[in-house]
Each structure stands twice: as structure tokens, then as C-alpha cells.
Write a protein that holds these residues in place. Structure first.
Motif, PDB file in Angstrom:
ATOM      1  N   SER A 192       4.678 -42.947   1.150  1.00  0.00           N
ATOM      2  CA  SER A 192       5.560 -43.727   1.573  1.00  0.00           C
ATOM      3  C   SER A 192       6.798 -43.066   1.839  1.00  0.00           C
ATOM      4  O   SER A 192       7.789 -43.528   2.461  1.00  0.00           O
ATOM      5  CB  SER A 192       6.092 -44.809   0.435  1.00  0.00           C
ATOM      6  N   PHE A 193       6.708 -41.824   1.904  1.00  0.00           N
ATOM      7  CA  PHE A 193       8.006 -41.004   2.235  1.00  0.00           C
ATOM      8  C   PHE A 193       8.324 -40.479   3.582  1.00  0.00           C
ATOM      9  O   PHE A 193       7.909 -39.418   3.953  1.00  0.00           O
ATOM     10  CB  PHE A 193       8.038 -39.466   1.393  1.00  0.00           C
ATOM     11  N   THR A 194       8.546 -41.494   4.277  1.00  0.00           N
ATOM     12  CA  THR A 194       8.904 -41.193   5.876  1.00  0.00           C
ATOM     13  C   THR A 194      10.476 -41.586   6.052  1.00  0.00           C
ATOM     14  O   THR A 194      10.982 -42.451   5.784  1.00  0.00           O
ATOM     15  CB  THR A 194       8.156 -42.334   6.485  1.00  0.00           C
TER      16      THR A 194
ATOM     17  N   GLU B  49      12.762 -45.469  13.003  1.00  0.00           N
ATOM     18  CA  GLU B  49      13.490 -46.116  14.037  1.00  0.00           C
ATOM     19  C   GLU B  49      13.307 -45.740  15.340  1.00  0.00           C
ATOM     20  O   GLU B  49      13.423 -46.291  16.383  1.00  0.00           O
ATOM     21  CB  GLU B  49      15.052 -46.314  13.312  1.00  0.00           C
ATOM     22  N   GLY B  50      13.511 -44.457  15.591  1.00  0.00           N
ATOM     23  CA  GLY B  50      13.296 -43.674  16.663  1.00  0.00           C
ATOM     24  C   GLY B  50      12.062 -43.891  17.399  1.00  0.00           C
ATOM     25  O   GLY B  50      11.847 -44.283  18.452  1.00  0.00           O
ATOM     26  N   TRP B  51      11.047 -43.830  16.565  1.00  0.00           N
ATOM     27  CA  TRP B  51       9.567 -44.326  17.270  1.00  0.00           C
ATOM     28  C   TRP B  51       9.559 -45.897  17.726  1.00  0.00           C
ATOM     29  O   TRP B  51       9.061 -46.042  18.940  1.00  0.00           O
ATOM     30  CB  TRP B  51       8.447 -44.184  16.106  1.00  0.00           C
TER      31      TRP B  51
ATOM     32  N   ALA C 265      11.457 -46.263  20.682  1.00  0.00           N
ATOM     33  CA  ALA C 265      10.864 -45.887  22.209  1.00  0.00           C
ATOM     34  C   ALA C 265       9.798 -46.390  22.426  1.00  0.00           C
ATOM     35  O   ALA C 265       9.179 -46.080  23.554  1.00  0.00           O
ATOM     36  CB  ALA C 265      10.491 -44.114  21.811  1.00  0.00           C
ATOM     37  N   GLY C 266       9.428 -47.527  21.828  1.00  0.00           N
ATOM     38  CA  GLY C 266       8.379 -48.253  22.251  1.00  0.00           C
ATOM     39  C   GLY C 266       6.891 -47.999  21.834  1.00  0.00           C
ATOM     40  O   GLY C 266       5.774 -48.470  21.815  1.00  0.00           O
ATOM     41  N   ALA C 267       7.066 -47.038  20.721  1.00  0.00           N
ATOM     42  CA  ALA C 267       5.631 -46.718  20.017  1.00  0.00           C
ATOM     43  C   ALA C 267       5.116 -47.726  19.116  1.00  0.00           C
ATOM     44  O   ALA C 267       6.093 -48.659  18.450  1.00  0.00           O
ATOM     45  CB  ALA C 267       5.902 -45.509  19.190  1.00  0.00           C
ATOM     46  N   GLU C 268       3.952 -48.075  18.848  1.00  0.00           N
ATOM     47  CA  GLU C 268       3.377 -49.111  18.129  1.00  0.00           C
ATOM     48  C   GLU C 268       2.964 -48.461  16.792  1.00  0.00           C
ATOM     49  O   GLU C 268       2.430 -47.317  16.710  1.00  0.00           O
ATOM     50  CB  GLU C 268       2.158 -49.526  18.371  1.00  0.00           C
TER      51      GLU C 268
ATOM     52  N   PRO D  52       8.741 -40.650  19.480  1.00  0.00           N
ATOM     53  CA  PRO D  52       7.759 -40.846  18.923  1.00  0.00           C
ATOM     54  C   PRO D  52       6.609 -39.756  19.171  1.00  0.00           C
ATOM     55  O   PRO D  52       6.764 -39.022  20.531  1.00  0.00           O
ATOM     56  CB  PRO D  52       7.195 -42.172  19.427  1.00  0.00           C
ATOM     57  N   PRO D  53       5.804 -39.189  18.276  1.00  0.00           N
ATOM     58  CA  PRO D  53       4.715 -38.194  18.794  1.00  0.00           C
ATOM     59  C   PRO D  53       3.581 -38.493  19.536  1.00  0.00           C
ATOM     60  O   PRO D  53       2.658 -37.936  19.788  1.00  0.00           O
ATOM     61  CB  PRO D  53       4.256 -37.472  17.200  1.00  0.00           C
ATOM     62  N   ALA D  54       3.452 -39.974  19.473  1.00  0.00           N
ATOM     63  CA  ALA D  54       2.285 -40.721  20.001  1.00  0.00           C
ATOM     64  C   ALA D  54       2.609 -42.156  20.371  1.00  0.00           C
ATOM     65  O   ALA D  54       3.765 -42.707  20.076  1.00  0.00           O
ATOM     66  CB  ALA D  54       1.223 -40.637  19.358  1.00  0.00           C
ATOM     67  N   GLN D  55       1.905 -42.658  21.202  1.00  0.00           N
ATOM     68  CA  GLN D  55       2.374 -44.456  21.543  1.00  0.00           C
ATOM     69  C   GLN D  55       1.736 -45.196  20.427  1.00  0.00           C
ATOM     70  O   GLN D  55       2.479 -46.151  20.163  1.00  0.00           O
ATOM     71  CB  GLN D  55       1.635 -44.634  22.907  1.00  0.00           C
ATOM     72  N   ARG D  56       0.303 -45.031  19.881  1.00  0.00           N
ATOM     73  CA  ARG D  56      -0.078 -45.817  18.799  1.00  0.00           C
ATOM     74  C   ARG D  56      -0.432 -44.726  17.584  1.00  0.00           C
ATOM     75  O   ARG D  56      -1.225 -43.837  17.672  1.00  0.00           O
ATOM     76  CB  ARG D  56      -1.365 -46.646  19.309  1.00  0.00           C
TER      77      ARG D  56
END
Length: 436
Positions: free
Chosen positions: A253-255, A261-263, A266-269, A239-243
Motif C-alpha cells: 500500500s506504500f505509494t 495523481e500524476g499518473w 496524464a490519462g493512465a488507467e 505515468p510509466p505506462a498507459q494501463r
């Protein structure tokens, strides 16, 4: 990882209808089904999820290294069968090799050892369709091949003639679909409409499943499934950040599912918000991320979304904001719609884009960052994909990256940045494995 890959000689042959109907029919039979999409598509996976009840993930041999492909393959843990949908024609890819291949659906099938089910539009031909099927099977003899589904068959006589050709070619016929004009999904300029926009998606998918159950040998398809052993190792993107405040609505909507799933892993919110509903991003977020989508269809509504725009500006005073494609356009100064009407956007970047002056942009992108992008540093090499019709009229800010296409040719859509705000026209897929 037993599975099948649904492909075709070209786009527009009906493979998405077959894919959605097959996913739902297998689920109705009590199987846990893991869907995948071969290639860089961010619309189809949402339809797959609606049909199967499980998140669908992209597998892309040009953009993804072996480690990421292995990590994504592990999403099939606990599934009874995998079903992947190809993109374009079975062997279509790019001319220059990427991280593990050229980006074709055939490479995905070969790597996963999933037999190919070739959906053939036999309209306007009969026995001649067998020559097409035979050519596709023999073009790569080592590729596992399950058989064909004949689509848009006009009559019992037409079916008999087409079957005779397949019998002569030694090609198993797994199904015969009569021609029906009501089995098409609505489309717009980037392909299918988004799953969230379909007026009655579940009913449509149930109809596809009933149609396939009537005309396709589901037991033969289940028996044809094969696959490689699940490979351990690899990792999803961090993830590029925690929150992370993530825009999510019909305009954004294009993600790619493997990124989210990776974010999460790794525990990101993930803190979703809707710009179209004039919602501001969560003020406690570390990062605001605006995905691609269709801002050009909602430009007036976005221009009037005062709370959304004010919240973005407050966040950008101290923390990063990033936009991809449509999200990048929304961060700019203005967006001109197809009627030529100018709509003021967030103004965090100087970018002015026009949908009145349409220009087709499509292809893989390789970027070397000049400046930091959330989660990445200057000099990092990223891989992504660009697909839009917008034209840049003004881009006064510093370029974010040196961007090239799959063959290494420079691309003028470099992205840009200003202070804490950045944007790209390519949709990020992953960082290059082993890049210096």
C-alpha cells in the motif's frame, strides 16, 4: 494557500493526533481542508485523507525540485485552508542539500509561508517548556510562527505554570491538551499501522476532533493561517505506462499520492488488484507495479497465492514488472520471516531477504540507473527514500542502479533486474529536475 504546519521538537509528542483531530474539526466546521505531509512518509497521508476527505500529498525539499513542489501545491485548489503535518522535529533534515533544501519541515513552512503550530509535550516540566518554545521560534527568526499547543498537561496547576512560562516568553498558547493514554494510534516497526488496518478509524478520528474542540482554540488557529500565493507551472510525474496493474491491499500500500495523481492526470488507467486475495494482475495491463508494504507479515499467504504468482509470471514473459521495497521482496526467490521460516515468493528475481536478521535501513536515496526502470532510461537520476528492517541474504541478479544516500555515500541496496523484471529497496519520489 492559507494554511498551518503542525510540528514539534521531536517525534512522539502527539502531533499526529493533533493533526487528525484538527483536520476533522475544521471539516465539521464546514471548511474544505487540504492536508499535506512534509517529508517522505507514505503512511500518514492515508490517515489525513480519512480525516479530511481529500487526498494528502507529500512536500519534500530534499527530493523534490521547485517545479514538482509547485505542482503539488496546486492540489490545494478550491480549499479554504491547508494543514500540513511535519516529520520528526521542526528543523530536522539531512546534512547535504538536495533539490531545493535539506528536507526539514521548517523549509516546507517557510516556502509555503505557513505559520508553525508547535506541539509541546510538557510532561515532566512546566515553565521550562517556554525555553524550548522560545528556542524553536528564535532559531529561524524569519519562519512564521503561530504559537504552541501544550500536550500531556497533568493538572490545572501544571497548566497554570506552563502558561506563565509561555506568557513570559511572549508565546501564544493555542491549546492545552490534558494527558490521556487512550489517544494514541497503534504502531508497528515502520511507525503507525496502516489506515486500512485500523479497526475503527473514523470513530477514533471523531474522538480526536471532539478532544481538540474542547481543549484548543479553533478560531485562533483559523485566524493564524497564512500562506504564499499559489505558484503556477511545474508538473507531476508522468505515468510509466498507459494501463498499470497496481497491487493494493494490506501487504502492498506504500505509494506516494503525488505519483498516483500524476499518473491519473496524464490519462493512465490504474487497475488495482489484491495479491492477498490471490488475484492475478489484469492480463491486459502494460505494467505490473508492486508497491512497498508489509509482505513479511503475510509471507505465508503470499506464498500460497497461486493465481497471483502465476499471473505475475505470465505478465513478465512479455511486459515489465516492477517492485518497490516490500514489492521487491515479493518478486524475489524467498522471504524469511521473523520466526526464521522460509516462504517461497514469485521467483522472478533471485533476491532472498530475511526479516529474522533485522537491520535498520532509513534515509533518502539518489539513484543513477544502469538499466531501464518502467518510465525511465539508463543514466536517469532518481530520488527516493528507503525505510525497512530486512536483510539481503542473496542478490544474484545484475544491479539496477548506483545508489547513494543523501550525503553521497554508496548504498549496497542497489536494486536488481532480470529480463522484464526490476526492483528497488527505495520508494521512488521523482526524477531529478535538470539532471543530465
Amino acid at each position: 494557500m492559507r494554511g498551518l504546519l503542525i510540528s514539534a521538537p521531536s517525534s512522539g509528542t502527539g502531533k499526529t493526533t493533533v493533526m487528525l483531530g484538527l483536520l476533522r474539526a475544521l471539516v465539521e466546521d464546514g471548511l474544505v481542508v487540504q492536508p499535506f505531509k512534509s517529508g517522505p512518509d507514505y503512511i500518514d497521508p492515508a490517515f489525513h485523507r480519512a480525516a479530511s476527505g481529500r487526498a494528502s500529498y507529500n512536500l519534500d525539499t530534499w527530493a523534490m525540485g521547485a517545479g514538482l513542489l509547485d505542482a503539488i501545491g496546486q492540489r490545494a485548489e478550491g480549499a479554504d485552508i491547508c494543514v500540513a503535518e511535519g516529520s520528526m522535529g521542526l528543523y530536522d533534515g539531512v546534512a547535504t542539500r538536495g533539490q531545493t533544501g535539506f528536507g526539514s519541515s521548517a523549509e516546507t513552512a517557510q516556502r509555503m509561508r505557513w505559520p508553525v503550530v508547535l506541539v509541546l509535550d510538557v510532561g515532566g516540566q512546566a515553565q521550562s517548556a517556554a525555553a524550548t518554545a522560545l528556542g524553536f521560534r528564535n532559531y529561524m527568526p524569519e519562519l512564521p510562527f503561530a504559537g504552541v499547543i501544550l500536550n500531556r498537561v497533568a493538572s490545572p496547576r501544571h497548566e497554570r505554570l506552563a502558561r506563565l512560562g509561555m506568557e513570559k516568553a511572549g508565546m501564544p498558547v493555542l491549546g492545552v491538551l490534558p494527558r490521556r493514554g487512550d489517544l494514541t494510534l497503534p504502531e508497528r516497526h515502520l511507525g503507525l499501522i496502516q489506515a486500512v488496518e485500523h479497526p475503527d478509524l473514523d470513530t477514533a478520528i471523531a474522538g480526536y476532533a471532539a478532544f481538540l474542540r474542547e481543549h484548543v482554540d479553533l478560531e485562533a488557529l483559523k485566524a493564524a493561517a497564512q500562506g504564499a500565493s499559489m505558484r503556477p507551472g511545474g508538473a507531476l510525474p508522468k505515468p510509466p505506462a498507459q494501463r498499470i496493474a497496481l497491487a493494493q491491499d494490506a501487504a502492498f500500500s506504500f505509494t506516494y499520492p503525488h505519483l498516483l495523481e500524476g499518473w491519473h492526470a496524464a490519462g493512465a488507467e490504474i487497475l488495482p488488484f489484491s495479491p492477498l486475495a490471490d488475484e492475478a494482475p489484469d492480463p491486459t495491463a502494460d505494467l505490473v507495479w508492486l508497491p512497498g508494504g508489509y509482505p513479511e507479515l503475510y509471507a505465508g499467504k503470499l506464498a500460497a497465492a497461486a493465481r497471483f504468482r502465476a499471473g505475475l509470471r505470465r505478465h513478465a514473459e512479455t511486459r515489465p514488472v516492477h517492485g518497490e521495497c516490500g514489492g521487491y521482496m515479493a518478486l524475489g526467490q524467498a522471504l524469511i520471516d521473523k520466526e526464521g521460516v522460509r516462504h517461497e515468493m514469485a521467483g522472478l528475481l533471485g533476491l532472498v531477504t530475511s526479516y529474522e536478521k533485522r537491520k535498520f535501513h532509513l534515509g533518502y536515496r539518489r539513484a543513477r540507473l544502469h538499466a531501464a526502470l518502467p518510465g525511465y532510461q539508463p543514466g536517469d537520476h532518481l530520488r527516493g527514500h528507503e525505510f525497512h528492517y530486512s536483510t539481503i541474504l542473496e542478490q544474484p541478479d545484475a544491479p539496477l542502479a548506483e545508489v547513494r544516500d543523501a550525503d553521497g555515500n554508496p548504498v549496497p541496496e542497489t536494486g536488481s533486474f532480470r529480463g522484464t523484471v526490476s526492483g528497488t529497496f527505495f520508494h521512488l519520489i521523482t526524477e531529478e529536475e535538470g539532471a543530465a
